[in-house]
Structure formats: structure tokens, C-alpha cells
Design a protein around this motif. Structure first.
Motif, short mmCIF file in Angstrom:
data_model
loop_
_atom_site.label_atom_id
_atom_site.label_comp_id
_atom_site.label_asym_id
_atom_site.label_seq_id
_atom_site.Cartn_x
_atom_site.Cartn_y
_atom_site.Cartn_z
N PHE A 20 0.84 -1.20 0.00
CA PHE A 20 0.00 0.00 0.00
C PHE A 20 0.88 1.25 0.00
N GLY A 21 1.81 1.30 1.00
CA GLY A 21 2.76 2.39 1.09
C GLY A 21 2.23 3.71 0.59
N THR A 22 2.84 4.21 -0.47
CA THR A 22 2.38 5.45 -1.11
C THR A 22 1.35 5.19 -2.19
N ARG A 96 13.11 7.49 -1.76
CA ARG A 96 12.00 8.00 -2.56
C ARG A 96 10.69 7.94 -1.77
N ALA A 97 10.49 6.86 -1.03
CA ALA A 97 9.27 6.75 -0.22
C ALA A 97 9.25 7.82 0.87
N CYS A 98 10.42 8.09 1.45
CA CYS A 98 10.50 9.16 2.47
C CYS A 98 10.18 10.51 1.85
N LEU A 319 16.16 14.13 0.01
CA LEU A 319 16.10 15.54 -0.39
C LEU A 319 16.81 15.79 -1.71
N LEU A 320 17.81 14.95 -2.02
CA LEU A 320 18.59 15.13 -3.24
C LEU A 320 17.97 14.46 -4.45
N ILE A 321 16.94 13.65 -4.25
CA ILE A 321 16.32 12.89 -5.34
C ILE A 321 15.77 13.81 -6.42
N GLY A 322 15.19 14.94 -6.03
CA GLY A 322 14.64 15.90 -6.99
C GLY A 322 14.52 17.26 -6.33
N ARG A 323 14.68 18.29 -7.14
CA ARG A 323 14.65 19.64 -6.55
C ARG A 323 13.26 20.00 -6.04
N HIS A 328 10.67 14.98 -8.85
CA HIS A 328 10.75 13.68 -8.18
C HIS A 328 9.83 12.65 -8.85
N LEU A 329 8.60 13.04 -9.16
CA LEU A 329 7.66 12.12 -9.81
C LEU A 329 8.02 11.86 -11.26
N GLU A 330 8.53 12.87 -11.95
CA GLU A 330 8.92 12.69 -13.35
C GLU A 330 10.05 11.68 -13.47
N ILE A 331 11.01 11.75 -12.57
CA ILE A 331 12.10 10.78 -12.56
C ILE A 331 11.56 9.38 -12.33
N ALA A 332 10.60 9.29 -11.42
CA ALA A 332 10.04 7.99 -11.07
C ALA A 332 9.28 7.35 -12.23
#
Length: 364
Positions: A20-22, A96-98, A319-323, A328-332
Motif C-alpha cells: 500500500f505504502g504510497t 523516494r518513499a521518504c 532531499l537530493l532525489i529531486g529539486r 521527483h515524480l517525473e524521474i520515477a
């Protein structure tokens, strides 16, 4: 040293919360618009095949995790790149989940609080639990899962009370044809959230009865998939396919439309509660898998210091995953889900299974 053991039911609680997570608050299958619920249903059925591969591969090498199995299949030195790849993937996905958790909390109830404080406080809780051992983690599942399910059922009942709910939003079924559904199913929705259950291979050695691993895995996929399908149907019926497609948190938006007698409103707290519970198990499972893998790779007996180190890394990593959340979602969804997760969840496990099958059934 004897491994800690958890029951099959405890593993089910951990993995259903992990699945379920996110995913519970995101718009799964949004590209198919009103057919998003079909995407989830089809992905569930196909993911049973993936789970059978994970469980069968583990059964070829009892009492071994994925990190221990890989060297047995392709040799010690050739296995190192794949081991490092999976360990990096575990830690990165926890980050990413964080980030998902931090952005949701920061945009709803703790608007003025820096995101690093939100994520850091959450990580302290996860680290504290995991340092207590897998048995404590399993007991947390027993406590949190009923609360999660009660909250989810209450949310569904509230959504059914929304005056603007229209099940006609689900029509026309297959109005855009089959192509958008297939495009969303593979590889996007098979990889997320169902393919992520490959983490079960890091928990199977801790099961009291490893023969039940298949039952647990299939139950997680089926029950989780059905609940996510129902959730998608209700969200679509409340907000419609247009908003479902563009909203980052459609379940939250749908819940905000609930108004009972123009008095009881703003049930955001229930969604936040579910998000906290789901992300707790998601991050916890990834961290545990990474800690076990690192301990096995470097022959470290105690995982406590490793868990602390991983948790410390995850905070800045998230915090560094995406500005920002959009990046962040586009990368995912445009890169990670399509290319990296397909390799980690589908291609490599199938390759490893074929090698194991040949070794065990053909050459033995």
C-alpha cells in the motif's frame, strides 16, 4: 547465531502495508483515465506470475536471501555488480518513499515545518523499530495493520457519502480502447507497487515456516490488488477521470470533498494516518532488506549499526532525489519505473530463475 523468526501472518501484515505504502494515495493507472481500475486489476493478475517466480527462486535455495542466492547462481565475482545494484536500489527506493511522505506531510498539516525535520523525525522512529529486530517489526505489523484497515474502510464510507459521487464516471469502459490500459499495466503498474514485493526474498529466511512463503506472497498481491482496485473505483467516482489523471494525491482531494451535515469536514487526518502507516512499512522493509544484504555481503554479525548508517544516508538522499516534488515524480514515472525497475523486478529475477531451474532440475 540463530535467525530471528516471524510468523506468516506477521510477514503478511508487513508486506501488505509495504504494498500500500504510497500507492494508496497516488493515482495508479491514471494514464488510462476512467479505466484506471482495470489497469490495477490486470496488473494484479499478471503480478501473481512475478510473485511465483520470486517464491520459487527462494525455494531452490532455502534459508537464503536474494543477496545470498545470486553468488550461488552466477559465481562470487560476477555476482558483485548485481548485489551492489540491488542494495543501492533498496536504499534509493527507501529514500523516494521518504520523499513522498515528506512532501505530503509538508503540503498538508505541517506546512511551516522544514521537510528535513519531517523526514528526520520519521526516520528516527523507523530506525528505533528496526534496531529492535525483525520480531519487533512483525509485532508492529500486528498493531498497525488493523488501524490502517479501519481507517481505510472509514474513508471509503465517507467517500460514498459525498453528494457528487457518480459511478457513471467509470463509463465508458474501454472507451479509449485497450492500448492505454496495456501501456499503463506494463511496465508501470506491474513494477509499482506489485513488483516491489521482490523484497519478500529478503524476509523468507526469517519465516517460521518457509513453506508458507507462497501463500503469503499470493495473498499480498491478490488482497492488496483488490483493495487498490476498490480504492481507485471510489476515487474516480468522486473526482472524475480528469482530476484523477492530473492530481498528485487524488485520494486526499476526494476525501476533502466529504461534508457531513455541513459540520464534519476535513478528514485529511485519516489519509495522513494511512500514509504514515504505509510508508513506515515501506521504508522499514527496504531498510531491513538493505541491512541484511550488507551484513551478509561483508559478513557482519550485528545489523544495528548498519541500520543506523542506512537511516542516516536516507535522510539527505530523500532531499537530493529531486529539486521539487514534480521533478521527483517525473524521474520515477518516466525513467526509473520504465527502465530500472523493469530490470530489477522482471528481467533479472526471470534470468536468475531460469539459471536456478537449469541448475536444480536439468543439471542435477
Amino acid at each position: 547465531m540463530e535467525k530471528e523468526k516471524i510468523s506468516s501472518l506477521q510477514l503478511f501484515y508487513i508486506l501488505i502495508g509495504f504494498e500500500f505504502g504510497t500507492a494508496i494515495i497516488l493515482g495508479l493507472g491514471a494514464g488510462a483515465e476512467q479505466d484506471a481500475w482495470i489497469v490495477i486489476l490486470v496488473s494484479t493478475l499478471l503480478s501473481i506470475v512475478l510473485m511465483s517466480i520470486y517464491v520459487k527462486l527462494a525455494s531452490f535455495y532455502p534459508n537464503m536471501t536474494l543477496i545470498e542466492i545470486i553468488p550461488k547462481l552466477i559465481g562470487k565475482y560476477l555476482a558483485y555488480p548485481f548485489i551492489y545494484l540491488y542494495l543501492t536500489y533498496f536504499v534509493y527506493t527507501a529514500g523516494r518513499a521518504c520523499r513522498d511522505f515528506g512532501d505530503l506531510i509538508g503540503s498538508t498539516i505541517l506546512v511551516e515545518t522544514p521537510i528535513i525535520i519531517v523526514i528526520g523525525s520519521f526516520m528516527v522512529l523507523v530506525i528505533y523499530c528496526l534496531r529492535g529486530g525483525i520480531e519487533i517489526f512483525g509485532r508492529m505489523g500486528e498493531i498497525v495493520f488493523p488501524i490502517f484497515m479501519i481507517s481505510l474502510i472509514i474513508v471509503w464510507i465517507l467517500l460514498l457519502s459525498v453528494k457528487s459521487i457518480q459511478f457513471s464516471n467509470l463509463n465508458p469502459i474501454l472507451g479509449n480502447g485497450v492500448k492505454p490500459i496495456l501501456k499503463e499495466v506494463f511496465p508501470k503498474n506491474i513494477n509499482f507497487p506489485f513488483g516491489e514485493t521482490i523484497i519478500i526474498m529478503m524476509f523468507i529466511p526469517n519465516l517460521q515456516n518457509q513453506k508458507n512463503a507462497g501463500k503469503v506472497g499470493f495473498a499480498v498481491i491478490l488482497i492488496g490488488g483488490i483493495l487498490l482496485t476498490i480504492n481507485s473505483v471510489l476515487i474516480l467516482s468522486v473526482v472524475g477521470p480528469e482530476l484523477y489523471k492530473i492530481d498528485y494525491f487524488p485520494l486526499l482531494s476526494a476525501t476533502r470533498l466529504v461534508s457531513i451535515a455541513d459540520f464534519l469536514e476535513r478528514f485529511d487526518a485519516l489519509i495522513i494516518l494511512m500514509m504514515v502507516a504505509g510508508v513506515f512499512f515501506k521504508v522499514g522493509a527496504w531498510m531491513y532488506g538493505a541491512a541484511v544484504g550488507i551484513a551478509q555481503l561483508f559478513n557482519v554479525k550485528s545489523k544495528k549499526s548498519i541500520i543506523l548508517g542506512i537511516g542516516t544516508i536516507i535522510i539527505p538522499l530523500s532531499l537530493l532525489i529531486g529539486r521539487d516534488f514534480v521533478t521527483h515524480l517525473e524521474i520515477a514515472f518516466k525513467f526509473l519505473n520504465i527502465y530500472v525497475l523493469t530490470l530489477m523486478h522482471i528481467i533479472l529475477p526471470i534470468l536468475f530463475f531460469c539459471i536456478a531451474f537449469i541448475r536444480k532440475k536439468v543439471l542435477s
